[in-house]
Design a protein around this motif. Structure first.
Motif, PDB file in Angstrom:
ATOM      1  N   SER A 151       2.824 -13.010   0.794  1.00  0.00           N
ATOM      2  CA  SER A 151       2.767 -11.555   0.657  1.00  0.00           C
ATOM      3  C   SER A 151       1.547 -10.925   1.313  1.00  0.00           C
ATOM      4  O   SER A 151       1.652  -9.916   2.004  1.00  0.00           O
ATOM      5  CB  SER A 151       2.815 -11.172  -0.829  1.00  0.00           C
ATOM      6  OG  SER A 151       4.016 -11.619  -1.402  1.00  0.00           O
ATOM      7  N   ALA A 155       1.703  -8.435   4.291  1.00  0.00           N
ATOM      8  CA  ALA A 155       1.146  -7.095   4.088  1.00  0.00           C
ATOM      9  C   ALA A 155       0.146  -6.741   5.183  1.00  0.00           C
ATOM     10  O   ALA A 155       0.193  -5.642   5.753  1.00  0.00           O
ATOM     11  CB  ALA A 155       0.472  -7.018   2.719  1.00  0.00           C
ATOM     12  N   ASN A 158       1.956  -6.101   8.460  1.00  0.00           N
ATOM     13  CA  ASN A 158       2.636  -4.803   8.471  1.00  0.00           C
ATOM     14  C   ASN A 158       1.655  -3.644   8.516  1.00  0.00           C
ATOM     15  O   ASN A 158       1.955  -2.593   9.088  1.00  0.00           O
ATOM     16  CB  ASN A 158       3.552  -4.685   7.251  1.00  0.00           C
ATOM     17  CG  ASN A 158       4.863  -5.427   7.445  1.00  0.00           C
ATOM     18  OD1 ASN A 158       5.735  -4.981   8.177  1.00  0.00           O
ATOM     19  ND2 ASN A 158       4.996  -6.568   6.795  1.00  0.00           N
ATOM     20  N   MET A 159       0.479  -3.841   7.924  1.00  0.00           N
ATOM     21  CA  MET A 159      -0.550  -2.796   8.019  1.00  0.00           C
ATOM     22  C   MET A 159      -1.009  -2.634   9.471  1.00  0.00           C
ATOM     23  O   MET A 159      -1.197  -1.512   9.956  1.00  0.00           O
ATOM     24  CB  MET A 159      -1.732  -3.151   7.113  1.00  0.00           C
ATOM     25  CG  MET A 159      -1.445  -2.962   5.636  1.00  0.00           C
ATOM     26  SD  MET A 159      -2.753  -3.628   4.561  1.00  0.00           S
ATOM     27  CE  MET A 159      -4.121  -2.592   5.039  1.00  0.00           C
ATOM     28  N   SER A 306       7.566  -1.437   8.674  1.00  0.00           N
ATOM     29  CA  SER A 306       6.326  -1.925   8.058  1.00  0.00           C
ATOM     30  C   SER A 306       6.003  -1.148   6.788  1.00  0.00           C
ATOM     31  O   SER A 306       5.548  -1.721   5.795  1.00  0.00           O
ATOM     32  CB  SER A 306       5.165  -1.843   9.051  1.00  0.00           C
ATOM     33  OG  SER A 306       4.937  -0.501   9.445  1.00  0.00           O
ATOM     34  N   ALA A 307       6.254   0.159   6.800  1.00  0.00           N
ATOM     35  CA  ALA A 307       6.020   0.962   5.594  1.00  0.00           C
ATOM     36  C   ALA A 307       6.950   0.531   4.465  1.00  0.00           C
ATOM     37  O   ALA A 307       6.544   0.432   3.298  1.00  0.00           O
ATOM     38  CB  ALA A 307       6.220   2.440   5.902  1.00  0.00           C
ATOM     39  N   LEU A 310       5.775  -2.761   3.146  1.00  0.00           N
ATOM     40  CA  LEU A 310       4.579  -2.595   2.320  1.00  0.00           C
ATOM     41  C   LEU A 310       4.930  -2.107   0.915  1.00  0.00           C
ATOM     42  O   LEU A 310       4.310  -2.506  -0.064  1.00  0.00           O
ATOM     43  CB  LEU A 310       3.612  -1.617   2.993  1.00  0.00           C
ATOM     44  CG  LEU A 310       2.856  -2.163   4.210  1.00  0.00           C
ATOM     45  CD1 LEU A 310       2.102  -1.042   4.920  1.00  0.00           C
ATOM     46  CD2 LEU A 310       1.889  -3.270   3.783  1.00  0.00           C
ATOM     47  N   SER A 311       5.952  -1.226   0.833  1.00  0.00           N
ATOM     48  CA  SER A 311       6.355  -0.741  -0.490  1.00  0.00           C
ATOM     49  C   SER A 311       6.931  -1.864  -1.334  1.00  0.00           C
ATOM     50  O   SER A 311       6.747  -1.911  -2.554  1.00  0.00           O
ATOM     51  CB  SER A 311       7.383   0.390  -0.355  1.00  0.00           C
ATOM     52  OG  SER A 311       8.628  -0.111   0.115  1.00  0.00           O
ATOM     53  N   TRP A 314       4.072  -4.268  -2.297  1.00  0.00           N
ATOM     54  CA  TRP A 314       3.218  -3.658  -3.313  1.00  0.00           C
ATOM     55  C   TRP A 314       3.586  -4.167  -4.711  1.00  0.00           C
ATOM     56  O   TRP A 314       2.727  -4.475  -5.533  1.00  0.00           O
ATOM     57  CB  TRP A 314       3.344  -2.145  -3.246  1.00  0.00           C
ATOM     58  CG  TRP A 314       2.408  -1.408  -4.154  1.00  0.00           C
ATOM     59  CD1 TRP A 314       2.698  -0.822  -5.343  1.00  0.00           C
ATOM     60  CD2 TRP A 314       1.010  -1.186  -3.938  1.00  0.00           C
ATOM     61  NE1 TRP A 314       1.580  -0.250  -5.892  1.00  0.00           N
ATOM     62  CE2 TRP A 314       0.527  -0.447  -5.043  1.00  0.00           C
ATOM     63  CE3 TRP A 314       0.125  -1.535  -2.922  1.00  0.00           C
ATOM     64  CZ2 TRP A 314      -0.791  -0.058  -5.165  1.00  0.00           C
ATOM     65  CZ3 TRP A 314      -1.190  -1.138  -3.053  1.00  0.00           C
ATOM     66  CH2 TRP A 314      -1.639  -0.420  -4.153  1.00  0.00           C
TER      67      TRP A 314
END
Length: 599
Positions: A151, A155, A158-159, A306-307, A310-311, A314
């Motif tokens: 993860s 993450a 993707n950031m 990517s957003a 990320l969700s 999270w």
């Protein structure tokens, strides 16, 4: 049957402190592997960069699709293939590094937590089930493994793609990027709103998993008792109730996460479609080229993807943060029995004098009840002292004080004149051999079970200890003799056989202080006589404390201490105490005349 910790109160108390920042507690475990982490980050940055280069190749192909120079198109396609090859190699390296890093870190965490809890005093386990501790070591560390091994890496990637893709979007078309960014506040709203609920449910889910594990551990460890009292149905119902509650909370967590993911994906990709719609009109007005729009769309999809990722991640980070908090609680748990900052050296050679100086004690789980009251007792070196009295008189508590499983509420326990609080626990415990009331047999061979008393002992010494404890005969009759597997908690042995294994273990330890807590209670008459002779020979040159309800086993003790309701009510030899006519005389008449004198 089992204590069930639902975790709801814990959620309410910790909700405000439950943040992703809790993952920072993992850094001490990651720090030793900085080199591996650095290479993983390099591979991660490289793959993210390559992903961002790919749309540029697509733009070149689209803008030059109608160009007659086939060599140019070939070069663009060849460049795309090279980029994809680099992406595949970098992704493989990133996966290999972060997965290995995750496994290494979680292994270290498990070792650290187990190393911590195995040194905690029994008082710590008065308020927590061992099954719950095991759940934290296994289930919670598995969650952390998924985060470190996947993860976090995903993450960060993707950031980078989000940030790089957003930059490339601005360079491609400020107008379309501005329109795309209008949906960001709309996307952030469900993440912030539902994220809080997700945190609470994640923690509660883990608490119920730990509770079900503790429930199962307690029931299975007492399986024969459960079955003997036909308590299977009630135990199963209690376990089912906790497990179903865990499922219900997990279902709520999943539904919340699904709802958040659906909203975020819909918002993001609806925005991309809307921007694409406007972009088509810009091509018609020659504001941008077809290649630039294709490039923009790919970057927009990368940013949106990517957003969205990320969700989702999270939620995983929230669960891992909860797991980290639970593990940190164990690592930071304060023991009521602590090691001295400046330990005093144990006298050498140890004489074995034990002194109770005005000792009072209350168990932490029962603070309203005085278990020992004003105990003043001196046990001389080499003396054999028997503790007798009714159940609950405080006899076993005396032994727990000597082993410093608990500290006195007031007063001192001294060994050769040194307060036990000033000695390292392992230092003075090495000088003590214990035969507990409930003998423990480990899931290994008979040989290793006895050698537990002295890991350095030779096989011949083990055999000698077994013979002294009247255990040699039954051990040699086992299928593989001393190499026979005894099963979990010694299920292959009778109660008397387990007790003889424990006695052999104490004999092998050959310590200056010997503690026998009902050591012969489960033995038949013949074995008891053999063990009594072994104990008499063993105790002849060491300090020995014997707890026994059967007074025949303590008649030859140098001194008998009679206890009642946590107090010493009398002391003396067998004959002296019988002559006094007190509690001991009463117990002696009941046992030696089968109660006939009392009648």
């Amino acid at each position: 049957m089992a204590r069930v910790s639902t975790g709801s109160r814990a959620n309410e108390e910790r909700e405000t402190s439950k943040r992703i920042g809790a993952l920072a507690a993992l850094w001490p475990f990651v720090r030793p592997y900085r080199v591996m982490m650095t290479f993983a980050i390099v591979a991660l940055v490289a793959t993210a960069t390559v992903s961002l280069v790919l749309p540029l190749a697509v733009r070149k192909v689209v803008d030059n699709f109608n160009v007659d120079e086939s060599n140019l198109l070939d070069q663009y396609f060849a460049m795309a293939i090279v980029v994809v090859a680099l992406l595949a190699f970098g992704t493989g390296m990133r996966y290999a590094l972060v997965t290995r890093l995750g496994e290494r870190v979680v292994t270290d965490i498990r070792k650290a937590v187990f190393g911590r809890v195995i040194n905690m005093s029994p008082a710590f386990y008065d308020n927590i089930l061992t099954g719950e501790v095991l759940s934290r070591i296994t289930t919670d560390t598995t969650l952390i493994l998924s985060v470190i091994g996947a993860s976090v890496s995903i993450a960060l990637r993707n950031m980078l793609i989000f940030a790089g893709g957003l930059t490339m979007l601005l360079l491609t078309s400020v107008k379309l990027t501005g329109l795309l960014l209008l949906i960001v506040p709309i996307v952030a709203l469900p993440i912030l709103t539902l994220g809080r609920r997700l945190r609470v449910l994640s923690r509660e889910n883990q608490d119920f998993i730990a509770a079900s594990s503790g429930n199962a551990s307690e029931v299975l460890s007492a399986l024969q008792t459960v079955q003997a009292f036909t308590h299977e149905t009630a135990s199963r119902q209690a376990f089912d109730q906790v497990t179903e509650k865990s499922f219900e909370v997990a279902a709520q967590r999943i539904n919340t996460r699904v709802l958040m993911t659906m909203i975020v994906i819909y918002m993001i990709f609806s925005g991309v479609v809307g921007v694409l719609w406007i972009g088509v009109y810009d091509i018609r007005s020659n504001a941008i080229s077809a290649g630039e729009l294709a490039q923009f769309v790919i970057y927009a999809i990368l940013v949106a993807g990517s957003a969205s990722a990320l969700s989702e991640i999270w939620g995983e980070l929230q669960r891992a943060a909860g797991a980290t908090e639970r593990l940190v609680e164990l690592l930071q748990a304060q023991d009521t029995v602590t090691e001295p900052e400046n330990p005093v050296a144990l006298p050498h050679p140890l004489r074995g004098e034990i002194v109770f100086d005005d000792v009072q004690f209350r168990y932490p789980a029962r603070p309203d009840r005085l278990s020992l009251s004003q105990i003043n007792l001196t046990i001389n070196p080499g003396e054999t002292v028997a503790l007798v009295g009714p159940s609950g008189a405080g006899k076993t508590t005396i032994i727990q004080m000597i082993l410093r499983f608990y500290d006195p509420t007031s007063g001192q326990v001294r060994l050769d004149g040194v307060n036990l609080r000033n000695l390292r626990r392992d230092a003075f415990r090495n000088m003590v051999a214990l035969v507990p009331q409930d003998p423990v047999v480990f899931a290994t061979s008979a040989l290793e079970n006895i050698r537990f008393g002295n890991p350095e002992a030779s096989d011949e010494n083990v055999y000698a200890a077994a013979k002294a404890a009247a255990a040699h005969e039954f051990i040699t009759q086992l299928p593989k003799g001393y190499e026979s597997y005894l099963g979990e908690r010694g299920v292959m042995l009778s109660g008397g056989q387990k007790q003889r294994i424990a006695i052999a273990r104490a004999i092998l330890r050959d310590a200056p202080v010997l503690l026998l807590d009902e050591a012969t209670s489960a033995l038949d008459a013949e074995s008891e006589q053999a063990v009594k002779l072994a104990v008499e020979a063993l105790s002849s040159d060491r300090t020995t404390i014997i707890i026994a309800h059967r007074l025949a086993t303590v008649k030859k003790a140098d001194r008998i201490v009679v206890m009642e309701k946590g107090q010493i009510v009398d002391t003396g030899t067998h004959d002296e105490l019988v002559a006094k006519g007190g509690l001991y005389a009463h117990l002696a008449r009941l046992q030696f005349t089968d109660g006939a004198a009392e009648v």
